[in-house]
Design a protein around this motif. Structure first.
Motif, PDB file in Angstrom:
ATOM      1  N   GLY A  12       0.743  -1.017  -0.066  1.00 46.70           N
ATOM      2  CA  GLY A  12      -0.226   0.036  -0.122  1.00 46.70           C
ATOM      3  C   GLY A  12       0.828   1.251   0.000  1.00 46.70           C
ATOM      4  O   GLY A  12       2.003   1.191  -0.394  1.00 46.70           O
ATOM      5  N   PRO A  13       0.196   2.234   0.493  1.00 46.89           N
ATOM      6  CA  PRO A  13       1.001   3.856   0.430  1.00 46.89           C
ATOM      7  C   PRO A  13       2.087   3.883   1.457  1.00 46.89           C
ATOM      8  O   PRO A  13       2.309   3.137   2.390  1.00 46.89           O
ATOM      9  N   CYS A  41       0.624   7.746  -2.559  1.00 44.86           N
ATOM     10  CA  CYS A  41       0.643   6.719  -3.532  1.00 44.86           C
ATOM     11  C   CYS A  41       2.166   6.368  -3.527  1.00 44.86           C
ATOM     12  O   CYS A  41       3.042   7.213  -4.099  1.00 44.86           O
ATOM     13  N   ARG A  42       2.410   4.914  -3.801  1.00 43.23           N
ATOM     14  CA  ARG A  42       3.495   4.350  -4.183  1.00 43.23           C
ATOM     15  C   ARG A  42       3.298   3.448  -5.300  1.00 43.23           C
ATOM     16  O   ARG A  42       4.338   2.693  -5.458  1.00 43.23           O
ATOM     17  N   CYS A  43       2.198   3.254  -5.584  1.00 45.39           N
ATOM     18  CA  CYS A  43       1.951   2.325  -6.596  1.00 45.39           C
ATOM     19  C   CYS A  43       1.792   2.832  -8.126  1.00 45.39           C
ATOM     20  O   CYS A  43       1.917   2.112  -8.892  1.00 45.39           O
ATOM     21  N   GLY A  44       1.655   4.118  -8.260  1.00 41.70           N
ATOM     22  CA  GLY A  44       1.398   4.816  -9.440  1.00 41.70           C
ATOM     23  C   GLY A  44      -0.153   4.558 -10.087  1.00 41.70           C
ATOM     24  O   GLY A  44      -0.412   5.231 -11.124  1.00 41.70           O
ATOM     25  N   HIS A  45      -0.981   3.952  -9.401  1.00 40.63           N
ATOM     26  CA  HIS A  45      -2.219   3.812  -9.970  1.00 40.63           C
ATOM     27  C   HIS A  45      -3.302   4.861  -9.442  1.00 40.63           C
ATOM     28  O   HIS A  45      -4.601   4.753  -9.617  1.00 40.63           O
ATOM     29  N   SER A  46      -2.952   5.735  -8.522  1.00 37.63           N
ATOM     30  CA  SER A  46      -3.820   6.605  -7.698  1.00 37.63           C
ATOM     31  C   SER A  46      -4.404   7.709  -9.001  1.00 37.63           C
ATOM     32  O   SER A  46      -3.860   8.316  -9.558  1.00 37.63           O
ATOM     33  N   CYS A  52      -2.953   8.582  -2.013  1.00 38.71           N
ATOM     34  CA  CYS A  52      -3.457   7.292  -2.170  1.00 38.71           C
ATOM     35  C   CYS A  52      -4.883   7.388  -2.326  1.00 38.71           C
ATOM     36  O   CYS A  52      -5.658   7.861  -1.355  1.00 38.71           O
ATOM     37  N   ASP A  53      -5.664   6.526  -3.272  1.00 36.60           N
ATOM     38  CA  ASP A  53      -6.991   6.562  -3.230  1.00 36.60           C
ATOM     39  C   ASP A  53      -7.678   5.216  -3.244  1.00 36.60           C
ATOM     40  O   ASP A  53      -8.897   4.952  -3.514  1.00 36.60           O
ATOM     41  N   GLY A  54      -6.752   4.264  -2.827  1.00 32.91           N
ATOM     42  CA  GLY A  54      -7.101   3.022  -2.471  1.00 32.91           C
ATOM     43  C   GLY A  54      -6.710   2.120  -3.794  1.00 32.91           C
ATOM     44  O   GLY A  54      -7.416   0.774  -3.789  1.00 32.91           O
ATOM     45  N   SER A  55      -6.561   2.579  -4.948  1.00 34.52           N
ATOM     46  CA  SER A  55      -6.306   1.910  -6.209  1.00 34.52           C
ATOM     47  C   SER A  55      -5.507   0.860  -6.147  1.00 34.52           C
ATOM     48  O   SER A  55      -5.380  -0.159  -7.085  1.00 34.52           O
ATOM     49  N   HIS A  56      -4.472   0.772  -5.146  1.00 37.08           N
ATOM     50  CA  HIS A  56      -3.380  -0.348  -5.039  1.00 37.08           C
ATOM     51  C   HIS A  56      -4.003  -1.522  -5.000  1.00 37.08           C
ATOM     52  O   HIS A  56      -3.551  -2.722  -5.368  1.00 37.08           O
TER      53      HIS A  56
HETATM   54  S1  FES Z   1      -0.802   3.212  -2.967  1.00 41.40           S
HETATM   55 FE1  FES Z   1      -1.172   3.810  -4.964  1.00 41.40          FE
HETATM   56  S2  FES Z   1      -3.453   4.265  -4.621  1.00 41.40           S
HETATM   57 FE2  FES Z   1      -2.671   3.396  -2.725  1.00 41.40          FE
END
Ligand code: FES
Length: 63
Positions: A12-13, A41-46, A52-56
């Motif tokens: 997650g974030p 965000c650290r996944c790049g999908h937010s 972070c918007d939970g998209s991870h």
């Molecule tokens: S860490 Fe990227 S949306 Fe949560």
């Protein structure tokens, strides 16, 4: 001086706690809730970067 912590959450974030100033790409201060942790965000999908918007979860981010 208050302590600032940055903790990567599993899959997650980055959870940021403490008084920080968050800047945008132009160096302008961004509004962040005071006295509450923020999740970056650290996944790049937010869809709401840098937050972070939970998209991870949907993306299956692992890290
Ligand atoms: S860490 Fe990227 S949306 Fe949560």
């Amino acid at each position: 001086m208050a302590e600032v912590t940055v903790q990567p959450l599993k899959n997650g974030p980055l959870l940021v706690k403490g008084p920080i100033q968050l800047l945008d790409a132009q160096g302008k201060p961004m509004t962040v809730p005071q006295g509450q942790p923020i999740a970056l965000c650290r996944c790049g999908h937010s869809a709401n970067k840098p937050f972070c918007d939970g998209s991870h979860q949907k993306a299956g981010f692992q890290g």
